[in-house]
Design a protein around this motif. Sequence first.
Motif, PDB file in Angstrom:
ATOM      1  N   GLN A 152      -0.470  12.210  -0.108  1.00 36.77           N
ATOM      2  CA  GLN A 152      -0.840  13.414   0.635  1.00 36.77           C
ATOM      3  C   GLN A 152      -1.257  14.505  -0.345  1.00 36.77           C
ATOM      4  O   GLN A 152      -0.512  14.824  -1.275  1.00 36.77           O
ATOM      5  CB  GLN A 152       0.333  13.901   1.488  1.00 36.77           C
ATOM      6  N   ARG A 157       0.847  -1.192   0.000  1.00 40.39           N
ATOM      7  CA  ARG A 157       0.000   0.000   0.000  1.00 40.39           C
ATOM      8  C   ARG A 157       0.883   1.244   0.000  1.00 40.39           C
ATOM      9  O   ARG A 157       2.041   1.196   0.401  1.00 40.39           O
ATOM     10  CB  ARG A 157      -0.924   0.021   1.218  1.00 40.39           C
ATOM     11  N   GLN A 158       0.324   2.331  -0.487  1.00 35.19           N
ATOM     12  CA  GLN A 158       1.042   3.599  -0.528  1.00 35.19           C
ATOM     13  C   GLN A 158       0.140   4.700   0.017  1.00 35.19           C
ATOM     14  O   GLN A 158      -1.094   4.613  -0.066  1.00 35.19           O
ATOM     15  CB  GLN A 158       1.481   3.947  -1.951  1.00 35.19           C
ATOM     16  N   THR A 159       0.756   5.733   0.550  1.00 37.39           N
ATOM     17  CA  THR A 159       0.016   6.861   1.109  1.00 37.39           C
ATOM     18  C   THR A 159       0.253   8.096   0.254  1.00 37.39           C
ATOM     19  O   THR A 159       1.402   8.440  -0.048  1.00 37.39           O
ATOM     20  CB  THR A 159       0.457   7.146   2.555  1.00 37.39           C
ATOM     21  N   GLU A 204       3.511  11.331  -3.198  1.00 33.11           N
ATOM     22  CA  GLU A 204       3.565   9.995  -2.626  1.00 33.11           C
ATOM     23  C   GLU A 204       4.597  10.047  -1.505  1.00 33.11           C
ATOM     24  O   GLU A 204       5.766  10.320  -1.735  1.00 33.11           O
ATOM     25  CB  GLU A 204       3.977   8.983  -3.704  1.00 33.11           C
TER      26      GLU A 204
END
Length: 555
Positions: A8, A4-6, A274
């Motif tokens: 902003q 998974r990646q976050t 990212e």
Amino acid sequence: MVDRQTIQVMHAEKNIAALIPVTFSDSYYSVVNVVIHSVLSDFKFRPVPLYYSAAEEYIKIIVNNEKATTLLPANLPANIEEILFSKKMSIFKVGTSYIGKIYDDLIQPLVDAYKVYGKRISELKENLENEQKITADRFIHDFSTKNNKEESKKDFKEYERQEWIDYAKTSISVQALTKYIATHIEKLSSVVMQVWREYMEVLLLVAHKYSDILLKEFIKQRTECVSHFVYHSEVKVKEFPFLASHDVAAEHKNLVKILSSSQSKAIDSIPIKELSFFGRPDEIPLLFEEVMVKVPEVIPLSDNNGDGNLFIFVHGFQGNSFDTRTMRNVLLLRFPRVETLCSVDNEGSTEGNIEDMGRKLAREVDDFIAEWALKSPLRKVSFFGHSLGGVIIRAALPQLAKHKDKMHAFVSFSSPHLGCVYQDSRLVKAGMWVLKKWNTSKALEQLELGDKKNYRKTFMYGLSKAEGLGWFKHVILISSFLDSYSPYDSARIEIHKKVKSGSAKETAYMEMASNILSQLRANSLYRIDVAFRIKSAGINTFIGRTAHIEFLENE
């Protein structure tokens, strides 16, 4: 869940329309182009309901046994007027500066949203086919026509900052001013909502084309951001020098200590990021890029990053093809249409003869090109080698002469092009001695120029005179002064002034550097020094291994 990646999103109120390629899993590589749009689509006054606040207080006092706060329901603003102005404020106390602040905070964002998305609709229409334009005209206004521009300008004249403030100042009471503000916010909000819906309708017709446009903007924006972490210098030369004019490593160490605040501001300016890639500014490496430019130019350069380009990645000592996956994945974000090959034929055999490894790589490349050429004609070949991989590539080149006209870029990451003759770290030197004796590592023996008594007859000396590097239009040597595994001078093919032509070994060492650089036909030679922001203080950092591995792991 595999990965998974976050993401902003910064300043969503500023009408974002941006694309960000999100990568998943370094091992298998999956990328999703995420497009994010933002708009103030339903911007209205919404006073907090009294019953909600009362319920919150009830929970604090009765359920959680907390003390009541000073913000009791009776003190909450009950209407728009109380939100904008204090209860005791008269119209005579409402100054121009305060009205200007209300405009900047509440009116200007809506005016900007209307103008931005109106402009974007016009840009989208330019990418429509004739049949699509007919369809689009059924449900969107033509923001690009002369009449509509004049009409829009006339309608929005009252929303120009000074005119709006001047009219607001004519209000005879706070109540009248509040009504004026609320009416305009309601009207503007409705207009923005209409434009937003029209924008989404036409966007569906050109989603793929618009994604390509946004991808170009993404690349341009990231390039601009990364430039704040790159210190560039350029020198015009007749021949590429192999002797350093000063202590480059010491100079770069000092520069790292003098960091500008622009780096943090550069990251904050990115609307969508990212976090695994653009996280904290103090974790992003600094790059010192030194370019030697030949005068006059030797060969004309023409770049084509489309179909027919092949990127080949070669791992280092005791490595495998997975080591180069992150490097490949990052480059695919920039060059999504290139074909890639992560070499596997030397896995498990990097302690053998480097010449044999070169033959294996050459066969692997030949076989891959032969199979791939059936689908697409080969136009350019670029090599990326980490550590020993850069030397293996050079060993393979003489056997790839039939492709020499296609050779485009040679990029090495901390590769010991001059061998490991002058090793600064005693621990690393001792470790290499143990590996060489314990595993009978032929490769390490060759890197230390120990395979022959006469240094001019060693494998590395012979490789320095072999053809191959001269075929490339771009030669980029990437090093790190924090890396003690691969000697700094060797990775840069730039000999420190402390090495003097005295002994037979020193003389051969300098001749190797001269042999390599003298055959280059590229217009420019890039030497890039990377200052990794290493936080850990373990044994790997102490012996310089951490920086050597960071080339593979740092995105």
